[in-house]
Design an enzyme around this catalytic site. Structure first.
Site, PDB file in Angstrom:
ATOM      1  N   GLU A  63      17.822 -13.953 -16.943  1.00 40.98           N
ATOM      2  CA  GLU A  63      18.087 -14.562 -15.636  1.00 40.98           C
ATOM      3  C   GLU A  63      16.937 -15.439 -15.135  1.00 40.98           C
ATOM      4  OE1 GLU A  63      18.932 -11.907 -12.342  1.00 40.98           O
ATOM      5  OE2 GLU A  63      19.130 -13.593 -10.968  1.00 40.98           O
ATOM      6  N   ASP A 120      24.935 -10.166 -15.815  1.00 44.19           N
ATOM      7  CA  ASP A 120      25.402  -9.257 -14.757  1.00 44.19           C
ATOM      8  C   ASP A 120      26.508  -8.322 -15.244  1.00 44.19           C
ATOM      9  OD1 ASP A 120      23.754 -10.007 -12.607  1.00 44.19           O
ATOM     10  OD2 ASP A 120      25.002 -11.749 -12.154  1.00 44.19           O
ATOM     11  N   ASP A 161      19.079  -8.914 -17.611  1.00 47.37           N
ATOM     12  CA  ASP A 161      18.916  -9.028 -16.163  1.00 47.37           C
ATOM     13  C   ASP A 161      17.791  -8.060 -15.798  1.00 47.37           C
ATOM     14  OD1 ASP A 161      19.038  -9.269 -13.441  1.00 47.37           O
ATOM     15  OD2 ASP A 161      21.234  -9.223 -13.363  1.00 47.37           O
ATOM     16  N   ILE A 201      16.091  -7.326 -13.093  1.00 49.48           N
ATOM     17  CA  ILE A 201      16.524  -6.496 -11.955  1.00 49.48           C
ATOM     18  C   ILE A 201      17.873  -7.044 -11.523  1.00 49.48           C
ATOM     19  CG2 ILE A 201      16.155  -5.815  -9.554  1.00 49.48           C
ATOM     20  CD1 ILE A 201      13.218  -5.841  -9.955  1.00 49.48           C
ATOM     21  N   ASP A 202      18.909  -6.265 -11.747  1.00 44.80           N
ATOM     22  CA  ASP A 202      20.223  -6.629 -11.235  1.00 44.80           C
ATOM     23  C   ASP A 202      20.352  -5.944  -9.881  1.00 44.80           C
ATOM     24  OD1 ASP A 202      22.833  -7.653 -11.161  1.00 44.80           O
ATOM     25  OD2 ASP A 202      23.631  -5.789 -11.990  1.00 44.80           O
ATOM     26  N   ASP A 243      11.078  -8.509 -10.884  1.00 44.20           N
ATOM     27  CA  ASP A 243      12.015  -9.194 -11.787  1.00 44.20           C
ATOM     28  C   ASP A 243      11.236  -9.895 -12.915  1.00 44.20           C
ATOM     29  OD1 ASP A 243      14.847  -9.833  -9.830  1.00 44.20           O
ATOM     30  OD2 ASP A 243      12.977  -9.232  -8.883  1.00 44.20           O
ATOM     31  N   THR A 249      18.849  -7.473  -7.000  1.00 43.70           N
ATOM     32  CA  THR A 249      17.521  -7.640  -6.382  1.00 43.70           C
ATOM     33  C   THR A 249      17.568  -7.358  -4.876  1.00 43.70           C
ATOM     34  OG1 THR A 249      17.006  -9.278  -8.066  1.00 43.70           O
ATOM     35  CG2 THR A 249      15.544  -9.211  -6.176  1.00 43.70           C
TER      36      THR A 249
HETATM   37  N1  LIG Z   1      28.504 -15.794  -4.999  1.00 44.71           N
HETATM   38  C1  LIG Z   1      28.374 -14.799  -5.847  1.00 44.71           C
HETATM   39  N2  LIG Z   1      29.469 -14.152  -6.285  1.00 44.71           N
HETATM   40  C2  LIG Z   1      29.370 -13.131  -7.143  1.00 44.71           C
HETATM   41  N3  LIG Z   1      28.200 -12.661  -7.608  1.00 44.71           N
HETATM   42  C3  LIG Z   1      27.067 -13.271  -7.209  1.00 44.71           C
HETATM   43  C4  LIG Z   1      27.091 -14.350  -6.308  1.00 44.71           C
HETATM   44  N4  LIG Z   1      25.823 -14.734  -6.074  1.00 44.71           N
HETATM   45  C5  LIG Z   1      25.036 -13.922  -6.811  1.00 44.71           C
HETATM   46  N5  LIG Z   1      25.782 -13.041  -7.508  1.00 44.71           N
HETATM   47  C6  LIG Z   1      25.337 -12.041  -8.463  1.00 44.71           C
HETATM   48  O1  LIG Z   1      25.534 -10.736  -7.989  1.00 44.71           O
HETATM   49  C7  LIG Z   1      24.534  -9.899  -8.544  1.00 44.71           C
HETATM   50  C8  LIG Z   1      24.352  -8.671  -7.736  1.00 44.71           C
HETATM   51  O2  LIG Z   1      25.315  -7.798  -8.124  1.00 44.71           O
HETATM   52  P1  LIG Z   1      26.429  -7.225  -7.186  1.00 44.71           P
HETATM   53  O3  LIG Z   1      27.179  -8.316  -6.553  1.00 44.71           O
HETATM   54  O4  LIG Z   1      27.212  -6.271  -7.992  1.00 44.71           O
HETATM   55  O5  LIG Z   1      25.638  -6.395  -6.124  1.00 44.71           O
HETATM   56  S1  LIG Z   1      25.571  -6.676  -4.605  1.00 44.71           S
HETATM   57  O6  LIG Z   1      26.505  -7.713  -4.238  1.00 44.71           O
HETATM   58  O7  LIG Z   1      24.188  -7.095  -4.384  1.00 44.71           O
HETATM   59  O8  LIG Z   1      25.891  -5.449  -3.975  1.00 44.71           O
HETATM   60  C9  LIG Z   1      23.325 -10.773  -8.495  1.00 44.71           C
HETATM   61  O9  LIG Z   1      22.477 -10.359  -9.531  1.00 44.71           O
HETATM   62  P2  LIG Z   1      20.874 -10.364  -9.271  1.00 44.71           P
HETATM   63  O10 LIG Z   1      20.527 -11.796  -8.938  1.00 44.71           O
HETATM   64  O11 LIG Z   1      20.383  -9.927 -10.602  1.00 44.71           O
HETATM   65  O12 LIG Z   1      20.612  -9.397  -8.194  1.00 44.71           O
HETATM   66  C10 LIG Z   1      23.865 -12.171  -8.764  1.00 44.71           C
HETATM   67  O13 LIG Z   1      23.752 -12.590 -10.093  1.00 44.71           O
HETATM   68 MG   LIG Z   2      22.212  -9.600 -11.640  1.00 48.15          MG
HETATM   69 MG   LIG Z   3      18.594 -10.097 -11.524  1.00 50.47          MG
HETATM   70 MG   LIG Z   4      19.012 -12.783  -9.124  1.00 54.11          MG
END
Ligand SMILES: Nc1ncnc2c1ncn2[C@@H]1O[C@H](COP(=O)(O)OS(=O)(=O)O)[C@@H](OP(=O)(O)O)[C@H]1O
Ligand SMILES: [Mg+2]
Ligand SMILES: [Mg+2]
Ligand SMILES: [Mg+2]
Length: 359
Positions: free
Chosen positions: A71, A301, A136, A138-139, A48, A141
């Site tokens: 992020e 995101d 982002d 790494i979306d 990331d 992670t």
């Molecule tokens: N509580 C809550 N509710 C909704 N979303 C949240 C929550 N917590 C985190 N995040 C964000 O979700 C990003 C991951 O994307 P997804 O939710 O589509 O993927 S998954 O849930 O991991 O399958 C993840 O992005 P990354 O941190 O870049 O991985 C977060 O920004």
């Molecule tokens: Mg993300």
């Molecule tokens: Mg991310």
């Molecule tokens: Mg993250």
């Protein structure tokens, strides 16, 4: 280079995402990913941080006065030289392995400290005025760590509207026609035949092309959502959802799908790979239903995916039917959840969402 609007922004964004994805692919194959837990208990890795540094350095070389909302932040790295040096080694080796884009991406980052400074430049508060990039690195992670889907995400907003969006998805099939298999969110690789960049520019449509190294492949193809029009089409639709139950209310999503006559189980995958997958018609509908009244979705995101789906013929709103509002800061403070579907059936999907959620 063509002179269509945002041509340079698109090219730089695609090259920066491609280079950042080369870095994340390297980390994906390493056993130790330098994972640290952030204040909200979510994970961040050397992938990331490194990807964010490469993208910001490319943006700074080309658009020095633009603002950046990213992020990750650099503070933990300033007190953790071991982690900093791991990231620095990764950033250097990745830039060396991707020489042909050097002129546009601004040359090598000069030092580990300069790298930290780039990472820290993603601290804009966002807002409704001027040019702001959302990153982002790494979306998904968690998906990256467990070997599922993840995406390197970059979008440009101008006066609060998304104008350019790019998603690099190393673990999705290159082939836009490849069906979404039930295991797309787990046990994935970036072997032969995988790795795709989705892009869109406002009013210019959406495309996909293979993710490579150096100059961009010339295999860019227009993509479009599946043209669902009828209730029968809807019944055969495939719904994409998050993997993490904490990120989206899976039980309400199940009820919504049943109301629409959808019989297939949802396809679960991490990250904005969901937006890319529906934009090319591999899936049809993206449902993200909030699980908490306090969590606000982050702009990084959703920004790129929102534009890519809309340019591919979709509609993206929250659960109240309002467009996502990227003009109010680092979060989507005015929105709850995300509902993305082909234009012709989006209204029908929103009605089902509202009945189930009691809105
Ligand atoms: N509580 C809550 N509710 C909704 N979303 C949240 C929550 N917590 C985190 N995040 C964000 O979700 C990003 C991951 O994307 P997804 O939710 O589509 O993927 S998954 O849930 O991991 O399958 C993840 O992005 P990354 O941190 O870049 O991985 C977060 O920004
Ligand atoms: Mg993300
Ligand atoms: Mg991310
Ligand atoms: Mg993250």
């Amino acid at each position: 280079m063509s002179s269509s609007p945002y041509a340079k922004e698109l090219l730089v964004a695609q090259l920066a995402v491609q280079r950042a994805a080369l870095l994340t692919k390297r980390v994906f194959h390493e056993k130790t990913k330098g994972t640290v837990s952030k204040d909200d208990a979510s994970p961040v890795t050397i992938g990331d941080f490194g990807a964010q540094a490469l993208i910001i350095s490319a943006l700074r070389a080309n658009f020095p006065s633009d603002e950046i909302v990213a992020e990750e932040e650099s503070s933990t790295l300033r007190t953790n030289p071991t982690l900093r040096d791991q990231i620095w080694a990764l950033v250097r080796v990745t830039a060396l392995s991707d020489p042909s884009a050097e002129a546009l991406l601004g040359g090598a980052i000069p030092s580990a400290d300069a790298m930290l400074d780039f990472i820290a430049e993603g601290n804009s508060a966002g807002g409704s005025r001027g040019r702001i990039w959302a990153i982002d690195p790494i979306d998904g992670t968690k998906g990256f760590l467990r070997g599922g889907q993840y995406a390197v995400c970059l979008a440009l907003m101008v006066d609060g509207d998304v104008k350019v969006g790019v998603l690099g998805c190393p673990n999705l099939p290159i082939d836009d026609a490849a069906p979404l298999t039930a295991d797309i969110g787990a046990n994935q690789t970036d072997d032969e035949g995988r790795g795709v960049i989705f892009s869109a520019v406002i009013d210019q449509g959406a495309t996909s092309r293979p993710l490579g190294a150096g100059a961009l492949s010339d295999q860019s193809k227009p993509i479009s959502m599946k043209p669902l029009a009828s209730t029968e089409d809807l019944a055969a639709a495939s719904v994409c959802e998050s993997v993490e139950a904490a990120h989206s209310d899976q039980s309400s999503a199940g009820q919504i799908a049943r109301k629409l006559g959808i019989t297939r189980p949802s396809v679960r995958m991490d990250s904005q790979a969901k937006y890319g997958s529906i934009a090319r018609g591999a899936g049809d509908i993206y449902l993200r239903l909030r699980t908490s009244k306090t969590y606000q979705e982050k702009i990084w995101d959703h920004a790129a995916g929102d534009l890519i789906v809309r340019e591919a013929g979709g509609q993206v709103t929250d659960t109240t039917g309002s467009r996502l509002d990227f003009s109010v800061g680092r979060t989507l403070a005015n929105n709850q959840g995300v509902i993305a579907a082909p234009k012709a059936v989006h209204g029908q999907v929103i009605r089902a969402v509202q009945e189930v959620l009691g809105l």
